[in-house]
Design a protein around this motif. Structure first.
Motif, PDB file in Angstrom:
ATOM      1  N   ARG A 209      64.887  30.401  73.290  1.00 55.98           N
ATOM      2  CA  ARG A 209      64.507  28.996  73.261  1.00 55.98           C
ATOM      3  C   ARG A 209      63.370  28.695  74.227  1.00 55.98           C
ATOM      4  O   ARG A 209      63.188  27.562  74.660  1.00 55.98           O
ATOM      5  N   CYS A 210      62.604  29.719  74.552  1.00 53.10           N
ATOM      6  CA  CYS A 210      61.435  29.555  75.409  1.00 53.10           C
ATOM      7  C   CYS A 210      60.205  30.104  74.693  1.00 53.10           C
ATOM      8  O   CYS A 210      60.275  31.155  74.047  1.00 53.10           O
ATOM      9  N   ARG A 211      59.103  29.369  74.803  1.00 51.77           N
ATOM     10  CA  ARG A 211      57.851  29.834  74.214  1.00 51.77           C
ATOM     11  C   ARG A 211      56.751  29.816  75.266  1.00 51.77           C
ATOM     12  O   ARG A 211      56.637  28.855  76.028  1.00 51.77           O
ATOM     13  N   VAL A 212      55.984  30.870  75.300  1.00 52.81           N
ATOM     14  CA  VAL A 212      54.808  30.944  76.153  1.00 52.81           C
ATOM     15  C   VAL A 212      53.596  31.034  75.236  1.00 52.81           C
ATOM     16  O   VAL A 212      53.475  31.973  74.448  1.00 52.81           O
ATOM     17  N   ASN A 213      52.740  30.027  75.307  1.00 53.15           N
ATOM     18  CA  ASN A 213      51.587  29.930  74.394  1.00 53.15           C
ATOM     19  C   ASN A 213      52.039  29.983  72.938  1.00 53.15           C
ATOM     20  O   ASN A 213      51.438  30.657  72.108  1.00 53.15           O
ATOM     21  N   TRP A 214      53.154  29.270  72.677  1.00 50.45           N
ATOM     22  CA  TRP A 214      53.722  29.106  71.342  1.00 50.45           C
ATOM     23  C   TRP A 214      54.310  30.385  70.768  1.00 50.45           C
ATOM     24  O   TRP A 214      54.668  30.440  69.607  1.00 50.45           O
ATOM     25  N   ARG A 215      54.472  31.420  71.577  1.00 47.50           N
ATOM     26  CA  ARG A 215      55.169  32.627  71.145  1.00 47.50           C
ATOM     27  C   ARG A 215      56.527  32.665  71.818  1.00 47.50           C
ATOM     28  O   ARG A 215      56.647  32.405  73.012  1.00 47.50           O
ATOM     29  N   VAL A 216      57.563  33.026  71.063  1.00 45.45           N
ATOM     30  CA  VAL A 216      58.890  33.163  71.657  1.00 45.45           C
ATOM     31  C   VAL A 216      58.843  34.231  72.741  1.00 45.45           C
ATOM     32  O   VAL A 216      58.311  35.333  72.528  1.00 45.45           O
ATOM     33  N   GLU A 217      59.388  33.900  73.909  1.00 50.52           N
ATOM     34  CA  GLU A 217      59.393  34.843  75.031  1.00 50.52           C
ATOM     35  C   GLU A 217      60.819  34.947  75.572  1.00 50.52           C
ATOM     36  O   GLU A 217      61.375  33.982  76.075  1.00 50.52           O
ATOM     37  N   LEU A 224      53.319  34.979  84.569  1.00 48.91           N
ATOM     38  CA  LEU A 224      52.480  33.917  84.038  1.00 48.91           C
ATOM     39  C   LEU A 224      51.113  33.944  84.695  1.00 48.91           C
ATOM     40  O   LEU A 224      50.959  34.452  85.806  1.00 48.91           O
ATOM     41  N   LYS A 225      50.121  33.392  84.017  1.00 48.41           N
ATOM     42  CA  LYS A 225      48.752  33.341  84.539  1.00 48.41           C
ATOM     43  C   LYS A 225      48.171  31.971  84.255  1.00 48.41           C
ATOM     44  O   LYS A 225      48.726  31.183  83.470  1.00 48.41           O
ATOM     45  N   ALA A 226      47.047  31.673  84.863  1.00 51.25           N
ATOM     46  CA  ALA A 226      46.388  30.386  84.661  1.00 51.25           C
ATOM     47  C   ALA A 226      46.070  30.182  83.180  1.00 51.25           C
ATOM     48  O   ALA A 226      45.576  31.092  82.499  1.00 51.25           O
ATOM     49  N   GLY A 227      46.372  28.996  82.687  1.00 51.14           N
ATOM     50  CA  GLY A 227      46.134  28.670  81.287  1.00 51.14           C
ATOM     51  C   GLY A 227      47.353  28.770  80.413  1.00 51.14           C
ATOM     52  O   GLY A 227      47.375  28.224  79.305  1.00 51.14           O
ATOM     53  N   ASP A 228      48.408  29.461  80.875  1.00 49.06           N
ATOM     54  CA  ASP A 228      49.616  29.618  80.068  1.00 49.06           C
ATOM     55  C   ASP A 228      50.339  28.278  79.918  1.00 49.06           C
ATOM     56  O   ASP A 228      50.455  27.506  80.871  1.00 49.06           O
ATOM     57  N   ILE A 229      50.835  28.031  78.711  1.00 49.21           N
ATOM     58  CA  ILE A 229      51.645  26.841  78.434  1.00 49.21           C
ATOM     59  C   ILE A 229      53.057  27.307  78.103  1.00 49.21           C
ATOM     60  O   ILE A 229      53.249  28.147  77.216  1.00 49.21           O
ATOM     61  N   VAL A 230      54.024  26.774  78.826  1.00 51.25           N
ATOM     62  CA  VAL A 230      55.426  27.182  78.683  1.00 51.25           C
ATOM     63  C   VAL A 230      56.236  26.004  78.166  1.00 51.25           C
ATOM     64  O   VAL A 230      56.130  24.891  78.688  1.00 51.25           O
ATOM     65  N   ALA A 231      57.022  26.244  77.132  1.00 48.13           N
ATOM     66  CA  ALA A 231      57.924  25.224  76.593  1.00 48.13           C
ATOM     67  C   ALA A 231      59.340  25.761  76.658  1.00 48.13           C
ATOM     68  O   ALA A 231      59.622  26.841  76.122  1.00 48.13           O
ATOM     69  N   LEU A 232      60.221  25.037  77.327  1.00 49.36           N
ATOM     70  CA  LEU A 232      61.628  25.407  77.431  1.00 49.36           C
ATOM     71  C   LEU A 232      62.434  24.348  76.695  1.00 49.36           C
ATOM     72  O   LEU A 232      62.500  23.196  77.131  1.00 49.36           O
ATOM     73  N   GLN A 233      63.006  24.744  75.568  1.00 50.29           N
ATOM     74  CA  GLN A 233      63.676  23.787  74.698  1.00 50.29           C
ATOM     75  C   GLN A 233      64.755  23.008  75.454  1.00 50.29           C
ATOM     76  O   GLN A 233      65.614  23.578  76.106  1.00 50.29           O
ATOM     77  N   GLY A 234      64.688  21.688  75.340  1.00 45.63           N
ATOM     78  CA  GLY A 234      65.663  20.841  75.998  1.00 45.63           C
ATOM     79  C   GLY A 234      65.248  20.383  77.384  1.00 45.63           C
ATOM     80  O   GLY A 234      65.885  19.486  77.962  1.00 45.63           O
ATOM     81  N   PHE A 235      64.173  20.984  77.940  1.00 51.66           N
ATOM     82  CA  PHE A 235      63.758  20.644  79.304  1.00 51.66           C
ATOM     83  C   PHE A 235      62.312  20.164  79.391  1.00 51.66           C
ATOM     84  O   PHE A 235      61.969  19.404  80.293  1.00 51.66           O
ATOM     85  N   GLY A 236      61.450  20.604  78.502  1.00 49.37           N
ATOM     86  CA  GLY A 236      60.074  20.129  78.519  1.00 49.37           C
ATOM     87  C   GLY A 236      59.055  21.252  78.517  1.00 49.37           C
ATOM     88  O   GLY A 236      59.368  22.412  78.207  1.00 49.37           O
ATOM     89  N   ARG A 237      57.816  20.877  78.878  1.00 49.37           N
ATOM     90  CA  ARG A 237      56.703  21.831  78.852  1.00 49.37           C
ATOM     91  C   ARG A 237      55.891  21.699  80.131  1.00 49.37           C
ATOM     92  O   ARG A 237      55.835  20.638  80.748  1.00 49.37           O
ATOM     93  N   PHE A 238      55.240  22.797  80.485  1.00 50.36           N
ATOM     94  CA  PHE A 238      54.292  22.753  81.600  1.00 50.36           C
ATOM     95  C   PHE A 238      53.166  23.738  81.357  1.00 50.36           C
ATOM     96  O   PHE A 238      53.291  24.664  80.546  1.00 50.36           O
ATOM     97  N   LYS A 239      52.062  23.510  82.076  1.00 50.37           N
ATOM     98  CA  LYS A 239      50.908  24.395  81.987  1.00 50.37           C
ATOM     99  C   LYS A 239      50.580  24.929  83.368  1.00 50.37           C
ATOM    100  O   LYS A 239      50.604  24.180  84.363  1.00 50.37           O
ATOM    101  N   VAL A 240      50.301  26.226  83.450  1.00 54.00           N
ATOM    102  CA  VAL A 240      49.866  26.825  84.710  1.00 54.00           C
ATOM    103  C   VAL A 240      48.374  26.517  84.850  1.00 54.00           C
ATOM    104  O   VAL A 240      47.543  27.047  84.111  1.00 54.00           O
ATOM    105  N   LEU A 241      48.046  25.636  85.783  1.00 54.64           N
ATOM    106  CA  LEU A 241      46.653  25.204  85.941  1.00 54.64           C
ATOM    107  C   LEU A 241      45.840  26.185  86.776  1.00 54.64           C
ATOM    108  O   LEU A 241      44.666  26.430  86.491  1.00 54.64           O
ATOM    109  N   GLU A 242      46.476  26.726  87.807  1.00 55.86           N
ATOM    110  CA  GLU A 242      45.719  27.587  88.729  1.00 55.86           C
ATOM    111  C   GLU A 242      46.683  28.461  89.526  1.00 55.86           C
ATOM    112  O   GLU A 242      47.756  28.019  89.927  1.00 55.86           O
TER     113      GLU A 242
END
Length: 260
Positions: A209-217, A224-242
């Motif tokens: 239930r976790c996706r990193v850059n829209w791929r199931v992880e 993780l690296k700068a630019g990665d977008i993480v979505a954790l189902q039920g909790f939300g999303r965040f982006k690694v800015l730097e």
């Protein structure tokens, strides 16, 4: 050829790779035009990479406005001009006279629409406004949603169907967070962002239930690296800015943008 294609994508993506490659082959070899449902950015990337493998195919991705996250695709033989083709989208406007309406969030609207028995791939981007919500939907389900959507999270609502040029957009807001973490592991950063224990973060990751850059992880140790977008189902999303170097104690400084 299919085995060669699979080498570039993860196993869970193979069913979509099969479908997308069939669209490409049918366009290039049999002159068919295909309009897809809404694709997420990862699926759009897969489709583009497959279309680039066929010299006689063109595609167009469009989500109703520039910068849309979820887009429909047109796949066609290369002699076809797609610029004037209909992408089959409408805007569902949701309003209410209830004061509780202003507390509704993205997930409330999405959950209520899906609760009508619809699939996620018929729904594009959702824009929560101060006085309502605009949802990009496939035109073939627009009338159905307008007829049946009467409540969102137990709040009575009214609906209307608009054209794309009437869409009111909301730019995604990022709440900035400055973290210092022991490592750049997915589970460690996610636990800090969502303020959860490591064990509570591990459960949804290992359950797919976790996706990193829209791929199931499913690997909690994925760095993780700068630019990665993480979505954790039920909790939300965040982006690694730097990722901003190390502290004196050897911890990583990380700047995060949490979607709100």
């Amino acid at each position: 050829m299919r085995t060669e294609l699979y080498e570039h994508f993860s196993p869970e993506e193979r069913p979509f790779v099969d479908r997308a490659w069939e669209w490409v082959v049918n366009a290039g070899e049999y002159h068919e035009v295909k309009r897809s449902d809404f694709l997420d950015p990862r699926q759009g990337y897969i489709l583009e990479s497959l279309a680039n493998r066929h010299p006689d195919v063109v595609i167009r991705l469009d989500g109703g406005y520039e910068g849309a996250e979820r887009c429909r695709a047109l796949i066609a033989p290369d002699y076809r001009d797609l610029s004037g083709e209909s992408m089959g989208m409408k805007v569902l406007a949701v309003t209410s006279g209830d004061q509780k309406f202003q507390t509704l969030q993205h997930g409330d609207y999405l959950g209520s629409i899906l609760g009508l028995g619809l699939k996620r791939d018929k729904i594009g981007d959702i824009h929560v406004l101060e006085d309502g919500c605009h949802v990009v939907v496939a035109e073939e389900i627009a009338s159905f949603v307008q007829l049946h959507l009467r409540q969102v999270h137990r709040v009575g609502v009214m609906t209307d169907i608009l054209e794309l040029n009437e869409l009111r957009r909301v730019e995604k807001e990022l709440e900035p967070l400055d973290l210092t973490v022991a490592s750049l592991r997915l589970d460690g950063i996610a636990s800090d962002v969502f303020r959860l224990s490591r064990n509570k973060v591990l459960l949804p990751i290992k359950a797919g239930r976790c996706r990193v850059n829209w791929r199931v992880e499913e690997d909690p140790s994925k760095p993780l690296k700068a630019g990665d977008i993480v979505a954790l189902q039920g909790f939300g999303r965040f982006k690694v800015l730097e990722v901003d170097g190390l502290t004196k104690k050897g911890r990583h400084r990380v700047k995060i943008g949490k979607f709100v």
